[in-house]
Write an enzyme that holds these catalytic residues in place. Structure first.
Site, PDB file in Angstrom:
ATOM      1  N   CYS A  34       0.988  -1.234   0.043  1.00  0.00           N
ATOM      2  CA  CYS A  34      -0.072   0.012   0.024  1.00  0.00           C
ATOM      3  C   CYS A  34       1.065   1.333  -0.159  1.00  0.00           C
ATOM      4  CB  CYS A  34      -1.005  -0.033   1.116  1.00  0.00           C
ATOM      5  SG  CYS A  34      -2.091   1.247   1.256  1.00  0.00           S
ATOM      6  N   ASN A  92     -31.114   2.210   8.419  1.00  0.00           N
ATOM      7  CA  ASN A  92     -32.227   1.461   8.272  1.00  0.00           C
ATOM      8  C   ASN A  92     -32.410   1.817   6.676  1.00  0.00           C
ATOM      9  OD1 ASN A  92     -32.678   2.663  11.450  1.00  0.00           O
ATOM     10  ND2 ASN A  92     -32.793   0.537  10.865  1.00  0.00           N
ATOM     11  N   GLU A  99     -23.061   3.141   0.766  1.00  0.00           N
ATOM     12  CA  GLU A  99     -23.592   1.779   1.563  1.00  0.00           C
ATOM     13  C   GLU A  99     -22.276   0.865   1.168  1.00  0.00           C
ATOM     14  OE1 GLU A  99     -28.225   1.436   1.508  1.00  0.00           O
ATOM     15  OE2 GLU A  99     -27.349   1.670  -0.737  1.00  0.00           O
TER      16      GLU A  99
END
EC number: 1.11.1.-
Length: 492
Positions: free
Chosen positions: A130, A388, A463
């Protein structure tokens, strides 16, 4: 009067030139510095992530006090606002905990000197090639007075840090192989020995940066403009291009083509979301109707553990580390191997016998005060974080899905929860998602944009970033469990 007229004409001419060189949108000057012989670097990428179009990144308004406070804290702690922060800001509650923990590990009072902390970060990030994190911590290492000679290779660092190389290697790629002998070798190395407190600090740093490498690759974090691979001195291909165009959606043709191609499968991805919602509903009903026996759940764990061996991507080729990264670690051929390899028996790690909440947390807090609490808070935020929502759906209980992701990662590391039905994993996680999870967690340097795009196609980028937060925290906890159990066994 003639002098005044000449002065006015010169001023008018100057305004005309400035008008030609300036951008009408941002008011900036184009090309003036180049004409003065100054080479101006331009960012190679569009925004902080190669996977997320900049126009879809979270825009922080002037009225958003929480975001501005987070950015101010990050800048004060690091002296920069890096691209990791700009992607994590999708989830400010997590970002706040992450920044607080990282600040404590790197800058607050602790067993290890500051330059050791950054060098260990370099060692850990280098194991996954990395260069993004390596470059950041090379700068930080030098800033806190680190010896530049150490950066020529691990063999130039003190023997004490060289001795940490074996633990770094095993922890990054096959943590289930860590034994109390690894710990004993570090604590009893004569004049180069580590204290228990120093070792716990080092272990936490190693696991933090192994996991952060996963996030960096999993979200396609772009190099900072001042780092290698983050800039170019070539002039833009369009004569009237301005840096402000980046924020106005003036992306490359290739990117626009990719976006339009992705729209072709919108209907397919819509049905994927609906199917996942239906599976969650059915599993909830099954839970309420009947409960599997302990024997059946143990059998399903073994089955899932074996199946995870056969999850691999078509891009699963060896990645040869670059010299500027590989010099910071030894044994470059050592990498990830599945927990359940044929001819190799490693006992299952049962959380019932050793877990973070009852064992790891208290050990870390005892030897490195307050850090256990910070890490525990970060674990809980990542695991319980929810809005939710699922794609276009609202008021959705996602706890079942979050638990499946977390437990699947631990399953790949041979860690079992006695009270979990591993049959749910195959119901909720499809193959493309499993490929992405395994690659991000085990071999993050092999992650591609195609992998990122291929799972949960209808879900928002925020998300998918949330998924990556789950992945890195589950990975960090798995590594910590194996390392801390070995330390506990040494102590007893």
């Amino acid at each position: 009067m003639r002098l005044a007229a000449a002065s006015n004409e010169a001023y008018a001419a100057s305004l005309a030139v400035s008008e030609l060189l300036s951008c009408h949108q941002c008011g900036g000057d184009r090309g003036q510095d180049e004409e003065l012989g100054i080479r101006i670097p331009r960012p190679l990428g569009h925004g902080p992530s190669r996977f997320i179009p900049e126009k879809e990144m979270l825009q922080v308004g002037s009225e958003d006090a929480q975001m501005h406070a987070l950015f101010a804290d990050s800048f004060a702690a690091l002296g920069r606002l890096d691209n990791i922060t700009l992607v994590m800001v999708f989830h400010p509650q997590y970002l706040e905990s992450f920044l607080k923990t990282q600040h404590y590990l790197l800058q607050m009072d602790g067993p290890l000197p500051l330059h050791y902390r950054h060098y260990i970060g370099i060692m850990a990030a280098a194991r996954h090639q990395c260069s993004y994190l390596v470059n950041l911590h090379v700068s930080d290492f030098l800033h806190v007075g680190g010896d530049p000679k150490w950066l020529n290779g691990l063999e130039n660092a003190p023997q004490k840090l060289q001795n940490l190389g074996e633990l770094n290697k095993v922890l990054a790629h096959r943590p289930w192989l860590i034994t109390k002998e690894h710990i004993e070798g570090l604590l009893k190395a004569e004049e180069h020995s580590w204290s228990l407190a120093e070792l716990v600090h080092a272990v936490v740093l190693l696991t933090h940066y192994h996991s952060l490498a996963s996030f960096t690759f999993g979200c396609g974090i772009s190099p900072e403009i001042h780092c290698d691979g983050g800039h170019t001195f070539r002039p833009p291909s369009v004569s009237n291009y301005c840096i402000c165009d980046i924020t106005n959606g003036n992306h490359s043709v290739d990117e626009m083509q990719v976006n339009s191609a992705g729209n072709a499968s919108v209907s397919d991805s819509f049905f994927e979301v609906e199917a996942l919602m239906e599976k969650m509903r059915q599993l909830q009903e099954c839970r309420e109707e009947e409960e599997a026996s302990q024997e059946e759940m143990a059998s399903r764990f073994e089955m899932e553990k074996r199946e995870s061996m056969f999850v691999f991507s078509s891009d699963d080729d060896e990645v040869t580390p670059a010299r500027d990264v590989s010099r910071h670690f030894e044994d470059t051929s050592y990498g990830y191997k599945d927990f359940s390899r044929h001819g190799m028996h490693v006992p299952t790690f049962r959380v019932q016998d050793y877990c973070w909440e009852d064992h790891g947390y208290s050990l870390v807090n005892r030897l490195y005060p307050d850090v256990g609490q910070l890490i525990d808070e970060k674990f809980h935020i990542a695991y319980n974080l929810t809005y939710n929502t699922m794609a276009m759906h609202k008021d959705v209980d996602t706890s079942m899905l979050r638990r499946a992701i977390w437990n699947y990662i631990h399953c790949m590391f041979g860690i079992r929860y006695d009270d979990y039905d591993y049959g749910e994993i195959n119901q909720l996680l499809d193959r493309s998602f499993k490929v992405y999870i395994k690659t991000v967690v085990c071999t993050p340097e092999k992650v591609t944009k195609r992998m990122y795009d291929s799972f949960w196609r209808q879900f928002k980028h925020s998300e998918k970033v949330h998924v990556n937060l789950l992945l890195i925290e589950a990975r960090m906890q798995a590594e910590l469990l194996y390392a801390l159990r070995a330390i506990t066994r040494y102590m007893t």
